[in-house]
Design a protein around this motif. Structure first.
Motif: not given
Length: 727
Positions: A32-42, A107-113
């Motif tokens: 019943g809820a929506q999961w919000k994507p978390v921007q992580l770099s693992a 469309g990524k965060d800098i951590d990903h790079i």
């Protein structure tokens, strides 16, 4: 299975990896809820988890990931979608993309790079969000992220039109050209009487007002001769520190008067002045000064100059030589007539019409008038209201002043003049060109700034490419070492090696090295600052103490200088400038040193003292006494045998409080303190020359007959820098 999985979440990296896989559920609604994507770099660790569809129903995993869950409204979701574009599909790439630009395109965060760069030869310590990435690295990052790349369409950059101002064509029509006064530069060694010569010609006392009795600026003066002719003189510094000023003086001159003291002869700056005149192709007149002194020898001077291709007329050359006494005013008219005669032979004429052209001799800042420049006009007639361009600044002339500070309405060719109205201070030596309007002046300045930026970008790109090549070679060497491993083993080794850097960021330098001297240098004119910078460029003792030039500028000491010195733990050096009482109090309050000087060699001496104070003290050993080992034996203390040496002092004395060293075959094999010192059976503190004694060391070390025992004292002595500025 659940219990085994729970043990897998004992470290943070695996928990973050689990959160990373929640991106796959970002578009689904669970419970019943929506999961919000978390921007992580693992890195993903999907092999450690059950199927994603079972996550919401798995109580242990759900509890472990509860902190990452967020109930989002539709509006928040829409906003988030606007900020981050879709990550699937193709990514448009281009050359010279920065880390931040690539992250936005993907469309990524800098951590990903940053994480993707761990698997390249790029060093993360040198990477900032605005750092430019190599094209190969950009492609690899996109591929590692499971995406495709395509080259962006290159926008054809229109070639920028050259809007620079240039000199007019040389006019050869005799009707346009009018006679102009010759520009004469006086060159010579320091303290050979150049300024005194000008004083006598102008009937002034400039030399008495100069700090230390030496000239430290270029002075431009007009001298009116009794016959009615005018001569423009440039008085240049003779001190070794002002070589650039002397070179600049010869570039705008017509005639050089070389002043040589009759009793000193040819000196270092005399030779340099001759070279400057030859490089500029300017004729010489030799003025042998101080001929009134008993030790004067003019003939010796003329013979010494032959070695430097300066041949006087009496030896068959073309250089006029005049024996003078500038202090007593002897033969000055003969020198002036020789100058006028040479100027007539040169037939010096100029075009006094049209746009103005000239050269800046000196530049300075005045608190009331703003930036001021001393210039020699070479073509045209300068008047109030003219719009000038010099270097990367421009001016609308507000006032003109002569060498005495008196306002004048116009300045014709060959005339020195001080110009007021500059937007910023131009550099000494810059070319002055008049333009039609203020708008045109701004165009010229914009173009010159653009050209400078392009040249800087080109140099920066060369440095970046050299660094990347160096890193690539280093990366290839590492890869060769791992060539015998499988790709899984290679990946595991790289991951372990770079794990500690995964979440790191390049850190700004927050602390200055104790062995670093940071300088803020302020001068009265541009030429003085230039001379100081040239001296500092000769500093070659960075291994002893690093010299960091934080700021160079003109004008009096300001609050901004205090703030810079506080931020960099620096020292402020001022040359011929002032610091107000309020500035001095502020500096005292913040513990900032302000060192003001009017003589350049004293400023350099003070700078060397400051460098010396930053050097660690050197330990110097002073020998107090020497003794020889004549016999060896041992003493039993408890159950331990202690070696003892029977010695005789043959120089100085042995003091038990001091330090000792044991020398065998000229090699020092021990340093330390004595555990005992005895004369016969009595403990003593001091053994003098000629006396015998027994001693033992604080370390169980066997003695040999013939060993030397040295008693010495250690003293800390302040080191001095080995830097030699050349004077």
């Amino acid at each position: 299975m659940s219990r085994g999985l729970l043990l897998r979440f004992e470290n943070l990296a695996q928990l973050r990896g689990a959160c990373w896989q929640l991106r796959a559920l970002s578009s689904r609604r669970v419970c019943g809820a929506q999961w919000k994507p978390v921007q992580l770099s693992a890195r993903p660790v999907g092999s450690l988890l059950p199927h994603p569809q079972l996550w919401p129903h798995h109580s242990l995993i759900s509890a472990a990931l509860s902190q990452c869950r967020h109930l989002a409204t539709k509006e928040e979701t829409k906003k988030k979608r606007k900020k981050i574009p879709l990550t699937r599909g193709e990514v448009e790439i281009r050359q010279k993309m920065t880390v931040e630009e690539l992250a936005q395109a993907m469309g990524k965060d800098i951590d990903h790079i940053y994480e993707a760069l761990l698997y390249t030869d790029v060093k993360l310590d040198s990477i900032e969000p605005d750092s430019i990435l190599h094209e190969d690295h950009i492609k690899m990052i996109v591929q590692k992220s499971g995406m495709k790349y395509k080259s962006a369409k290159l926008k054809e950059e229109k070639e920028r039109k050259n809007t620079d101002a240039v000199k007019r064509q040389v006019v050869t029509y005799p009707a346009v050209l009018t006679p102009r006064p010759p520009v004469v530069t006086i060159l010579g060694h320091v303290d050979h009487g150049k300024t005194t010569l000008l004083d006598s010609l102008r009937k002034t006392q400039v030399a008495s007002m100069e700090a230390g009795g030496i000239t430290q600026h270029i002075g431009a003066f007009t001298v009116h001769m009794p016959s009615g002719e005018r001569i423009t003189f440039l008085d240049t510094p003779g001190h070794a520190a002002f070589s650039a000023m002397r070179a600049r003086g010869t570039n705008v001159t017509d005639i050089v008067i070389l002043v040589v003291a009759a009793e000193d002869g040819v000196m270092q700056q005399t030779i340099e002045s001759i070279q400057h005149a030859k490089n500029a192709g300017v004729p010489l007149i030799l003025a042998i000064n101080k001929c009134d002194k008993p030790e004067a020898d003019p003939e010796k001077v003329k013979k010494e100059l032959l070695a430097y291709d300066v041949v006087c007329e009496e030896f068959g050359g073309d250089v006029q030589a005049v024996n003078i006494s500038a202090l007593k005013g002897e033969n000055l008219m003969v020198l002036a007539e020789a100058t006028v005669a040479l100027a007539e032979i040169l037939e010096l004429k100029a075009d006094a019409t049209g746009l103005v052209e000239g050269t800046i001799i000196e530049s300075r800042k005045d608190r009331g008038k703003g930036p001021l420049t001393t210039a020699i006009i070479q073509r045209g007639t300068l008047r109030k209201g003219c719009v000038l361009v010099a270097g990367k600044t421009w001016a609308k002339v507000r006032f003109l002043f002569d060498e005495n500070g008196k306002a004048v309405d116009a300045a014709s060719p060959g005339t020195p003049v001080e110009i007021m109205g500059w937007k910023e201070s131009p550099s000494a030596g810059d070319e002055i060109l008049e333009v039609e309007s203020e708008q045109r002046a701004q165009e010229v300045v914009a173009w010159r700034t653009y050209v400078e930026q392009q040249e800087k970008m080109k140099k920066d790109l060369e440095v970046i490419e050299a660094k990347q090549k160096e890193h690539r070679l280093e990366y290839e060497k590492k890869q060769q070492k791992l060539a015998h491993l499988t790709w899984r083993q290679r990946k595991a080794v790289l991951y372990k090696a770079n794990k500690h850097r995964m979440f790191s960021r390049p850190k700004e330098r927050t602390e200055m090295d104790e062995n670093t001297l940071s300088l803020i240098v302020k001068g009265d004119v541009d030429g003085s600052v230039e001379a100081i910078l040239n001296i500092l460029d000769s500093y070659d003792c960075q291994d002893e103490c690093k010299l960091d030039i934080v700021y160079l500028g003109m004008g009096d000491i300001s609050e901004n200088d205090i703030s810079l010195a506080e931020a960099f733990n620096g020292v402020i050096f001022g040359f011929s400038v002032k610091a107000s009482e309020s500035i001095k109090k502020l500096a005292d309050k913040k513990g900032i040193k302000i060192k003001l000087h009017n003589i350049i060699y004293k400023l350099i001496e003070d700078l060397k003292d400051e460098l010396n104070s930053r050097l660690p003290p050197a330990v110097v050993e002073t020998t107090i006494g020497e003794a020889s080992v004549l016999d060896t034996f041992s003493v039993t203390v408890g159950k331990t045998k202690i070696p003892v040496a029977g010695c005789r002092v043959h120089k100085g004395l042995l003091d038990r409080k001091m330090k000792f060293k044991l020398i065998r075959n000229r090699d020092v094999i021990w340093k330390g303190c004595l555990s005992s010192l005895k004369h016969h059976k009595n403990d003593v503190q001091v053994i003098k020359t000629g006396m015998d004694c027994g001693l033992s060391l604080d370390k169980n070390l066997e003695f040999s007959i013939g060993d030397e025992i040295i008693c010495y004292e250690e003293k800390e002595v302040q080191q001095t820098t080995s830097w030699d500025p050349g004077f």
